[in-house]
Design a protein around this motif. Structure first.
Motif, mmCIF file in Angstrom:
data_model
loop_
_atom_site.group_PDB
_atom_site.id
_atom_site.type_symbol
_atom_site.label_atom_id
_atom_site.label_comp_id
_atom_site.label_asym_id
_atom_site.label_seq_id
_atom_site.Cartn_x
_atom_site.Cartn_y
_atom_site.Cartn_z
ATOM 1 N N MET A 191 16.824 19.067 -7.796
ATOM 2 C CA MET A 191 15.378 19.074 -7.579
ATOM 3 C C MET A 191 15.093 19.083 -6.083
ATOM 4 S SD MET A 191 12.547 16.780 -9.235
ATOM 5 C CE MET A 191 10.914 16.601 -8.540
ATOM 6 N N GLU A 192 14.395 20.087 -5.650
ATOM 7 C CA GLU A 192 14.066 20.172 -4.227
ATOM 8 C C GLU A 192 12.678 19.581 -3.989
ATOM 9 O OE1 GLU A 192 15.392 23.096 -1.642
ATOM 10 O OE2 GLU A 192 16.075 24.374 -3.278
ATOM 11 N N LEU A 193 12.643 18.565 -3.154
ATOM 12 C CA LEU A 193 11.373 17.911 -2.874
ATOM 13 C C LEU A 193 10.762 18.494 -1.610
ATOM 14 C CD1 LEU A 193 12.447 14.245 -3.587
ATOM 15 C CD2 LEU A 193 11.165 15.765 -5.076
ATOM 16 N N SER A 194 9.449 18.550 -1.602
ATOM 17 C CA SER A 194 8.771 19.005 -0.389
ATOM 18 C C SER A 194 8.845 17.906 0.660
ATOM 19 C CB SER A 194 7.310 19.327 -0.704
ATOM 20 O OG SER A 194 6.611 18.120 -0.972
ATOM 21 N N GLN A 195 8.564 18.287 1.900
ATOM 22 C CA GLN A 195 8.564 17.288 2.979
ATOM 23 C C GLN A 195 7.570 16.172 2.697
ATOM 24 O OE1 GLN A 195 8.052 18.961 6.899
ATOM 25 N NE2 GLN A 195 10.258 18.758 7.174
ATOM 26 N N ARG A 196 6.412 16.567 2.132
ATOM 27 C CA ARG A 196 5.416 15.523 1.861
ATOM 28 C C ARG A 196 5.918 14.566 0.787
ATOM 29 N NH1 ARG A 196 0.097 17.456 -0.771
ATOM 30 N NH2 ARG A 196 -0.470 18.345 1.239
ATOM 31 N N GLN A 197 6.581 15.120 -0.220
ATOM 32 C CA GLN A 197 7.119 14.253 -1.278
ATOM 33 C C GLN A 197 8.184 13.312 -0.715
ATOM 34 O OE1 GLN A 197 8.229 17.315 -4.033
ATOM 35 N NE2 GLN A 197 6.148 17.568 -4.806
ATOM 36 N N GLN A 198 8.973 13.823 0.210
ATOM 37 C CA GLN A 198 9.989 12.969 0.813
ATOM 38 C C GLN A 198 9.361 11.860 1.660
ATOM 39 O OE1 GLN A 198 12.663 15.762 2.672
ATOM 40 N NE2 GLN A 198 13.654 16.259 0.735
ATOM 41 N N ARG A 199 8.263 12.215 2.318
ATOM 42 C CA ARG A 199 7.564 11.170 3.099
ATOM 43 C C ARG A 199 6.968 10.112 2.172
ATOM 44 N NH1 ARG A 199 3.470 13.177 7.415
ATOM 45 N NH2 ARG A 199 3.401 10.933 7.839
ATOM 46 N N ILE A 200 6.438 10.565 1.038
ATOM 47 C CA ILE A 200 5.895 9.604 0.069
ATOM 48 C C ILE A 200 6.997 8.655 -0.399
ATOM 49 C CG2 ILE A 200 4.925 9.364 -2.271
ATOM 50 C CD1 ILE A 200 3.468 12.060 -1.768
ATOM 51 N N ILE A 201 8.160 9.210 -0.692
ATOM 52 C CA ILE A 201 9.278 8.363 -1.141
ATOM 53 C C ILE A 201 9.621 7.325 -0.069
ATOM 54 C CG2 ILE A 201 11.751 8.356 -1.702
ATOM 55 C CD1 ILE A 201 11.347 11.105 -3.005
ATOM 56 N N GLU A 202 9.669 7.775 1.202
ATOM 57 C CA GLU A 202 9.984 6.843 2.289
ATOM 58 C C GLU A 202 8.945 5.720 2.374
ATOM 59 O OE1 GLU A 202 12.754 6.547 3.948
ATOM 60 O OE2 GLU A 202 13.343 8.167 2.600
ATOM 61 N N ILE A 203 7.672 6.089 2.248
ATOM 62 C CA ILE A 203 6.590 5.093 2.307
ATOM 63 C C ILE A 203 6.731 4.087 1.172
ATOM 64 C CG2 ILE A 203 4.088 4.788 1.963
ATOM 65 C CD1 ILE A 203 3.750 7.471 3.521
ATOM 66 N N VAL A 204 7.028 4.594 -0.030
ATOM 67 C CA VAL A 204 7.128 3.689 -1.184
ATOM 68 C C VAL A 204 8.376 2.820 -1.078
ATOM 69 C CG1 VAL A 204 7.311 3.570 -3.697
ATOM 70 C CG2 VAL A 204 5.810 5.264 -2.650
ATOM 71 N N ALA A 225 2.515 12.875 -9.330
ATOM 72 C CA ALA A 225 2.859 13.225 -10.718
ATOM 73 C C ALA A 225 4.312 13.702 -10.798
ATOM 74 C CB ALA A 225 1.916 14.303 -11.244
ATOM 75 N N ILE A 226 4.669 14.565 -9.869
ATOM 76 C CA ILE A 226 6.042 15.075 -9.829
ATOM 77 C C ILE A 226 7.037 13.929 -9.646
ATOM 78 C CG2 ILE A 226 7.691 16.342 -8.357
ATOM 79 C CD1 ILE A 226 6.160 18.270 -9.868
ATOM 80 N N LEU A 227 6.708 13.049 -8.700
ATOM 81 C CA LEU A 227 7.663 11.986 -8.362
ATOM 82 C C LEU A 227 7.804 10.959 -9.480
ATOM 83 C CD1 LEU A 227 6.748 11.537 -4.596
ATOM 84 C CD2 LEU A 227 8.848 12.532 -5.535
ATOM 85 N N THR A 228 6.736 10.729 -10.231
ATOM 86 C CA THR A 228 6.864 9.773 -11.337
ATOM 87 C C THR A 228 7.493 10.445 -12.554
ATOM 88 O OG1 THR A 228 4.547 10.197 -11.882
ATOM 89 C CG2 THR A 228 5.022 8.192 -10.669
ATOM 90 N N MET A 229 7.097 11.706 -12.817
ATOM 91 C CA MET A 229 7.677 12.389 -13.977
ATOM 92 C C MET A 229 9.169 12.635 -13.789
ATOM 93 S SD MET A 229 4.754 15.005 -15.348
ATOM 94 C CE MET A 229 5.576 15.387 -16.878
ATOM 95 N N SER A 230 9.587 12.766 -12.535
ATOM 96 C CA SER A 230 11.013 12.985 -12.289
ATOM 97 C C SER A 230 11.770 11.662 -12.258
ATOM 98 C CB SER A 230 11.208 13.717 -10.968
ATOM 99 O OG SER A 230 10.814 12.875 -9.910
#
Lengths: 207, 207
Positions: free
Chosen positions: B1-14, B41-46
């Motif tokens: 699964m390739e995450l976007s930069q924004r999704q990766q930043r969200i993960i770091e924040i969380v 949605a993507i991050l929780t569904m995954s």
């Protein structure tokens, strides 16, 4: 990534019929395109499906292995190094066999009196020499060992996957981890083996 | 699964601040909650993030390893079985050593005259017996082998990960794959080794 049953059915449909439009997927599932939109978004954003304008969705199937490859690239030899068992080149074959048993390893690494790495002596080399009736009490390991440069080795910064591939291709059970000395020779710093790889394999599952 | 930069930043924040509400994540990124909704949605569904009502998002960190575990569970012993090298229990130690060299394996599986699996003879067992000065031309392998029931084995339907774990825990380089016979004894049907596991490890990367 846990997929819903519907998402898995979508993947099956696209695998079998792709490229296929969202409308046709919806038809096959007797659902509306709107209902499917979140699922299709998940599947394309996760890279499982790709969407091409005016063509439709098709199955990439590469995601899982790309993810594995990315993960495995992060394993570096130095983080999994075992203690190397090193003997001097004038040690007798008999003493080498004893060392092999005491240390419980499959391979001895052989150095000269300057500490330069000069050879490798496997359980198989020792077994062969103990069979042919030579006097293993007087014969030095230097006679029966494999010699540099016909020896495979890795560096501390190499990837574990490189070491694993080298062991398979060259049919070695373990590899020395070496470091270059000022005199251009190698020093043995560690060891990586098929046991190491098997342990990592198990840890991938257990972690 | 390739995450976007924004999704990766969200993960770091969380990871750093979780549990954290969607609003607070949006604040940190200077974006609106609506803009973030598809990413969350993507991050929780995954399964990378979990959302708890009235608490917020938190990082599970299990996804990657759950995915590995799910993948590795699919590897079944029978699909990776090698040819077993089997000898009769009255074969001489000398002939057993020759067989080991000719077949280029680390372990011989020993059967009786009914074809029942009765023991295992490793390179180490053979090396030890060839050293102690016994007459290896007359001594049968049955004298030096490890005997049932003190032997580890797997069945064709077992998972590869089970075999790998058994080899690590019991310090075996390979395991026989057995099948129960009508007389309650085992027949040797194949072999799985640390080499097998290393090959699978490499294939995870290459596929």
């Amino acid at each position: 990534m846990e997929l819903s049953q519907r998402q898995q059915r979508i993947i099956e449909i696209v695998k079998t019929n792709g490229p296929i439009t969202g409308e046709h997927i919806a038809d096959q599932l007797s659902l509306t395109r709107a209902t499917l939109r979140p699922d299709l978004a998940i599947l394309t954003m996760s890279g499982i499906l790709e969407a091409r304008p005016r063509v439709g969705y098709y199955y990439t199937g590469q995601t899982r292995h790309k993810l594995f490859a990315d993960e495995l690239k992060q394993y570096i030899v130095k983080d999994y190094a075992s203690h190397p068992v090193v003997v001097k080149s004038d040690m007798s074959v008999y003493d080498a066999i004893c060392t092999l048993f005491l240390e419980d390893v499959s391979t001895l690494f052989v150095i000269n009196h300057d500490g330069d790495f000069v050879g490798v002596c496997s359980r198989k080399d020792l077994l062969r020499s103990s069979m042919v009736g030579e006097d293993i009490h007087t014969m030095p390991v230097s006679v029966i060992m494999s010699r540099m440069p016909n020896i495979n080795y890795v560096f501390a910064e190499d990837r574990v996957i490189y070491a694993a591939n080298l062991m398979i291709e060259k049919e070695n059970d373990s590899l020395p981890i070496v470091q270059e000395k000022d005199n251009g020779q190698f020093e043995v710093k560690g060891r990586i083996s098929k046991t190491t790889i098997t342990k990592i394999f198990v840890s991938l599952f257990k972690e």
